[in-house]
Design an enzyme around this catalytic site. Structure first.
Site, mmCIF file in Angstrom:
data_model
loop_
_atom_site.group_PDB
_atom_site.id
_atom_site.type_symbol
_atom_site.label_atom_id
_atom_site.label_comp_id
_atom_site.label_asym_id
_atom_site.label_seq_id
_atom_site.Cartn_x
_atom_site.Cartn_y
_atom_site.Cartn_z
ATOM 1 C CD GLU A 262 10.178 12.402 11.671
ATOM 2 O OE1 GLU A 262 9.114 11.777 11.829
ATOM 3 O OE2 GLU A 262 11.192 11.906 11.143
ATOM 4 C CD GLU B 90 13.598 0.495 8.821
ATOM 5 O OE1 GLU B 90 14.190 1.388 9.481
ATOM 6 O OE2 GLU B 90 14.051 -0.643 8.680
ATOM 7 C CE LYS C 220 -1.994 2.491 3.205
ATOM 8 N NZ LYS C 220 -1.758 3.814 2.586
HETATM 9 P P1 NAI Z 1 1.772 8.112 8.576
HETATM 10 O O1 NAI Z 1 2.661 7.325 9.456
HETATM 11 O O2 NAI Z 1 0.354 8.338 9.000
HETATM 12 O O3 NAI Z 1 1.704 7.432 7.117
HETATM 13 C C1 NAI Z 1 2.599 6.499 6.616
HETATM 14 C C2 NAI Z 1 1.841 5.337 5.987
HETATM 15 O O4 NAI Z 1 1.072 4.688 6.974
HETATM 16 C C3 NAI Z 1 0.842 5.749 4.893
HETATM 17 O O5 NAI Z 1 0.856 4.784 3.875
HETATM 18 C C4 NAI Z 1 -0.470 5.725 5.630
HETATM 19 O O6 NAI Z 1 -1.575 5.524 4.780
HETATM 20 C C5 NAI Z 1 -0.275 4.547 6.556
HETATM 21 N N1 NAI Z 1 -1.164 4.523 7.729
HETATM 22 C C6 NAI Z 1 -1.647 5.578 8.440
HETATM 23 N N2 NAI Z 1 -2.463 5.143 9.410
HETATM 24 C C7 NAI Z 1 -2.510 3.796 9.328
HETATM 25 C C8 NAI Z 1 -3.182 2.768 10.058
HETATM 26 N N3 NAI Z 1 -4.010 3.049 11.057
HETATM 27 N N4 NAI Z 1 -2.990 1.489 9.692
HETATM 28 C C9 NAI Z 1 -2.173 1.176 8.686
HETATM 29 N N5 NAI Z 1 -1.516 2.096 7.947
HETATM 30 C C10 NAI Z 1 -1.674 3.393 8.263
HETATM 31 O O7 NAI Z 1 2.470 9.495 8.312
HETATM 32 P P2 NAI Z 1 1.812 10.851 7.719
HETATM 33 O O8 NAI Z 1 0.542 11.143 8.428
HETATM 34 O O9 NAI Z 1 1.779 10.763 6.259
HETATM 35 O O10 NAI Z 1 2.890 11.937 8.163
HETATM 36 C C11 NAI Z 1 2.879 12.458 9.490
HETATM 37 C C12 NAI Z 1 4.277 12.530 10.046
HETATM 38 O O11 NAI Z 1 4.841 11.227 10.086
HETATM 39 C C13 NAI Z 1 5.266 13.327 9.230
HETATM 40 O O12 NAI Z 1 5.188 14.694 9.494
HETATM 41 C C14 NAI Z 1 6.569 12.743 9.684
HETATM 42 O O13 NAI Z 1 6.980 13.312 10.898
HETATM 43 C C15 NAI Z 1 6.245 11.298 9.907
HETATM 44 N N6 NAI Z 1 6.640 10.465 8.755
HETATM 45 C C16 NAI Z 1 7.813 9.785 8.817
HETATM 46 C C17 NAI Z 1 8.250 9.049 7.742
HETATM 47 C C18 NAI Z 1 9.530 8.293 7.763
HETATM 48 O O14 NAI Z 1 10.078 7.984 6.728
HETATM 49 N N7 NAI Z 1 10.035 7.933 8.912
HETATM 50 C C19 NAI Z 1 7.505 9.011 6.488
HETATM 51 C C20 NAI Z 1 6.246 9.718 6.534
HETATM 52 C C21 NAI Z 1 5.869 10.429 7.622
#
Ligand code: NAI
Ligand code: MG
Length: 499
Positions: free
Chosen positions: A403, A270, A195
């Site tokens: 972050e 990660e 996904k």
């Molecule tokens: P997120 O962690 O919500 O999204 C990342 C992935 O997880 C997306 O594919 C999303 O659809 C999925 N996801 C979200 N909720 C889920 C759930 N309940 N069950 C399964 N999958 C789920 O991150 P978001 O909201 O896009 O960004 C918010 C913050 O997260 C950013 O500002 C940053 O600080 C951090 N982040 C860190 C990343 C990294 O590479 N370590 C990458 C993206 C965001």
């Protein structure tokens, strides 16, 4: 052929336009489905123009269950894991070649969907291609051991694929993250449901078509699309998932670990970072300043390993900060299709609000804004933000601990080595860290004390498929890539025979 868009001046290749027009599909058991089970959709936008690029079907729990069933059937009948290893390796090599061949067109997809420059997207495609080449080379390498035992017994171990992998990726490096997840999973014989993030759904479909054309059988890789709370949630709670591989926020990482506990699903996470970049006074400050700016502003700061805390020896503080500020101010913030784009927009309005919010918090807490802090002049549409630097940051401030995931650098000052290490480790994260010094003894000493999964010495940001990657502390669980990928995507089996 390329069509020139009069308003933006960009020359979009026709193959890219056609691809986007047909990108609204899920791929389940080899079938491209233009509709989800309930007809629900979401849209993805170009963050440089705020225009809708495409409408994508949002996979329901029912669609996810079908994708998982397809992956399970493919695992159970062995159509991929039991294939001759040479054939699996050659399919992955074909994928590597096809990615390189498509790189000109495919780079456009992530530039439009995420906002990064074409130069960065192209580099990531090459990295994705290299990832498939590397993992093609490990297909036939996992091996077990024979364990000495008493007479009449023969004990050996073997390594088997884990099974159905639910792979959930973020939006900051869309195609590269898909490659980092799929290449090792496939190399070790697993099947997958992938996904992409809802902000950047497009490029994964191109990769899935490449996999099909390279001979990866139907059902081995399935593609679902949708927001985390719906589609992702259905993936992490399904009992037939054997392993969850997630890259994203620490908050969702914790949520996934809890869900995984219920089904005892294996998991690698990660997560986020607040990585320190430590500069001692015995270095070439011009070179370090350029690299320190790159460490924080690369990919608009939307990087889990971004060097967002610059820890500098007090006696070179003024000189280094003025050089890093000059580098920040000379960075051209432009839509990614401009040749001289040094930094594109942030991925979404939500991310722009989040980054702006942290700038306000930092000011309220008393940090000193040196440069940036808002929207660049002359760009009215799009989620653009200036490279931003705060000085005088103390460890208790949120800007030093949390972050931001945007182009915001926090400068902290230290007097000696011990203080540098203490400041560096004084956060809940532990993903990456950097040390700049010409004293080799000090480099080793400090590297050994830093709580981080990756430590760079006199460089920053190098990450690739040959070395293991992952986090200490709240930055994650497990390691991916390199020599440790085998642990993430196989499980040992012990066979004890009476002879
Ligand atoms: P997120 O962690 O919500 O999204 C990342 C992935 O997880 C997306 O594919 C999303 O659809 C999925 N996801 C979200 N909720 C889920 C759930 N309940 N069950 C399964 N999958 C789920 O991150 P978001 O909201 O896009 O960004 C918010 C913050 O997260 C950013 O500002 C940053 O600080 C951090 N982040 C860190 C990343 C990294 O590479 N370590 C990458 C993206 C965001
Ligand atoms: Mg988008």
């Amino acid at each position: 052929m390329a069509a020139v868009d009069v308003r933006t001046g960009r020359e979009l290749p026709e193959a890219v336009r056609d691809f986007i027009a047909g990108a609204g599909v899920l791929v389940i058991d080899g079938e491209e489905r233009p509709r989800s089970s309930d007809g629900g959709v979401f849209t993805t936008v170009d963050p440089a123009t705020e225009e809708v690029l495409a409408e994508i079907p949002q996979a329901t729990a029912e669609d996810v269950a079908e994708a998982i069933a397809a992956a399970k059937a493919a695992h159970d009948d062995g159509r991929w894991r039991l294939l001759d290893p040479g054939k699996r390796a050659s399919a992955l090599l074909k994928v590597s070649d096809a990615l390189k061949r498509a790189s000109k067109d495919l780079a456009w997809i992530d530039t439009l969907d995420h906002g990064k420059s074409l130069r960065l997207s192209t580099g990531e495609l090459i990295a994705a291609s290299n990832t498939f080449r590397y993992f093609a080379g490990v297909v036939d390498k996992p091996s077990g051991v024979v364990i000495p035992s008493r007479e009449g017994r023969f004990i050996y171990t073997d390594r088997e694929p884990v099974g159905v992998c639910a792979q959930i990726i973020p939006w900051n490096f869309p195609l590269l993250m898909a490659a980092w997840k799929l290449a090792p999973a496939l190399a070790f014989g697993n099947t997958a449901v992938l996904k992409p993030a809802e902000q950047t759904p497009l490029s994964a479909l191109w990769l899935v078509r490449i996999l099909r054309d390279a001979g990866v059988p139907d059902g081995v890789v399935n593609l679902v699309q949708g927001v985390g709370e719906v589609t992702g949630q259905a993936m992490i709670t399904h009992p037939d998932v054997d392993k969850i591989a997630f890259t994203g926020s620490t908050e969702i990482g914790r949520h996934i670990a809890r869900a995984a506990a219920d089904n005892l699903t294996k998991v690698t996470l990660e997560l986020g970072g607040k990585s320190p970049n430590i500069v001692f006074d015995d270095v070439d400050l011009d070179r370090v300043a350029r690299r320190a700016a790159f460490a924080c502003f690369y990919n608009a700061g939307e990087v889990c390993t971004a060097g967002t805390r610059l820890l500098v020896n007090a006696n070179v503080h003024d000189e280094l900060v003025s050089k890093v500020t000059a580098a920040a101010e000379s960075t051209k913030v432009l839509p990614g299709w401009f040749e001289d784009a040094g930094m594109g927009p942030l991925v979404s309005d939500e991310q722009l609000q989040r980054v702006s919010g942290y700038v306000d918090i930092a000011k309220d807490e008393g940090a000193e804004l040196i440069t940036g802090g808002g929207r660049p002049d002359g760009l009215d549409a799009g989620y653009f933000f200036e490279p931003t630097i705060f000085d005088g940051v103390s460890p208790g401030m949120r800007i030093a601990q949390e972050e931001v995931f945007g182009p915001v650098l926090a400068v902290q000052t230290f007097e000696d080595e011990d203080e540098a290490v203490a400041l560096a480790n004084d956060v809940s994260y532990g993903l990456a860290a950097g040390v700049w010094t010409s004293d080799h003894g000090r480099a080793h000493r400090v590297a050994s004390k830093l709580q981080a999964g990756t430590v760079w010495v006199n460089t920053w940001g190098e990450l690739d498929e040959v070395a293991s990657f992952g986090g200490f502390k709240d930055s994650g669980i497990g390691r991916e890539l390199g020599p440790h990928a085998v642990e993430a995507y196989t499980q040992p089996k012990t066979v004890r025979m009476a002879t």
